[in-house]
Write an enzyme that holds these catalytic residues in place. Structure first.
Site, mmCIF file in Angstrom:
data_model
loop_
_atom_site.group_PDB
_atom_site.id
_atom_site.type_symbol
_atom_site.label_atom_id
_atom_site.label_comp_id
_atom_site.label_asym_id
_atom_site.label_seq_id
_atom_site.Cartn_x
_atom_site.Cartn_y
_atom_site.Cartn_z
ATOM 1 N N GLY A 40 -3.755 -1.305 6.267
ATOM 2 C CA GLY A 40 -2.980 -2.368 6.372
ATOM 3 C C GLY A 40 -2.330 -3.116 5.165
ATOM 4 N N GLY A 95 -5.158 -1.110 -0.346
ATOM 5 C CA GLY A 95 -5.482 -0.266 -1.457
ATOM 6 C C GLY A 95 -4.496 1.235 -1.047
ATOM 7 C CG HIS A 151 4.798 -3.152 -6.329
ATOM 8 N ND1 HIS A 151 3.200 -2.696 -5.786
ATOM 9 C CD2 HIS A 151 4.878 -4.045 -5.423
ATOM 10 C CE1 HIS A 151 2.778 -3.487 -4.776
ATOM 11 N NE2 HIS A 151 3.613 -4.381 -4.737
ATOM 12 N NE ARG A 152 12.538 -1.816 -9.909
ATOM 13 C CZ ARG A 152 13.376 -2.621 -9.733
ATOM 14 N NH1 ARG A 152 13.522 -3.683 -10.283
ATOM 15 N NH2 ARG A 152 14.481 -2.606 -8.639
ATOM 16 C CB ALA A 153 5.634 -4.076 -14.154
ATOM 17 C CD GLU A 180 15.044 -0.031 -7.176
ATOM 18 O OE1 GLU A 180 16.237 -0.349 -6.774
ATOM 19 O OE2 GLU A 180 14.447 -0.335 -7.694
#
Length: 191
Positions: free
Chosen positions: A21, A25, A61-63, A73
């Site tokens: 969900g 995690g 998220h990229r970092a 992408e």
């Protein structure tokens, strides 16, 4: 990343599907498994920045990903992206299948695009040249949505997950950051 969840037998399954969900995690587990593999990683991102909040999420998220990982992408041609990125000795991590499915279902001519792109995705997963980890939201645990598009999304996500789970050597459901292996070798959670 020293906090890895390596496979217990040291082998990397060829194909893995990690479900969970929101904030379960699942992405963190996939990234830890990819790091623990010690292979070069191509990260295929399916999110699209439709507004400032989503753009900030994507940037965050990229970092968080290792700088040496290659990032691709992709739009709706996920199967082609997997086929292009896959190679022996290179791990491909796809995050996330349900964002990809949303883009397909919300596109013009969604029916034809879904049939073609789903077939291409299944073929790319089946024929993956190197290890492949796919992340997806498990949406089938809630109530039946009220509108037609949401019901179709749930139906298509369920069908896609079942088809991919049949092809994968390991399928994991995550909850509260903990992996529950549904199929394949166990995962050791190290503190």
């Amino acid at each position: 990343m020293s906090n890895a969840f390596p496979p217990t037998n040291g082998a990397i399954p060829q194909r893995q599907l990690i479900l969970g969900g929101v904030r379960s995690g699942k992405s963190r587990l996939a990234e830890r498994l990819a790091s623990a593999s010690a292979l070069p990683v191509t990260y295929i991102a399916t999110a699209q920045a439709g507004d400032a909040e989503m753009a900030a999420r994507i940037a965050y998220h990229r970092a968080q990903r290792p700088a040496h990982w290659e990032t691709v992408e992709t739009g709706t041609a996920l199967g082609a992206a997997i086929a292009d990125a896959g190679a022996p000795g290179r791990l491909v991590l796809v995050d996330c299948l349900t964002l990809w499915l949303t883009r397909v279902l919300c596109s013009d001519d969604a029916d034809a695009l879904l049939a073609a792109e789903r077939a291409a995705l299944i073929e790319a997963v089946r024929d993956s040249a190197g290890p492949l980890i796919m992340v997806s939201n498990e949406t089938g645990l809630g109530i039946m949505p009220m509108d037609a598009l949401s019901r179709r999304f749930g139906d298509e996500a369920g069908r896609l997950h079942q088809a991919l789970a049949a092809l994968c050597e390991r399928v994991v459901l995550t909850a509260a950051g903990l992996p529950l292996v549904l199929k394949g070798d166990a995962i050791e959670a190290t503190p």
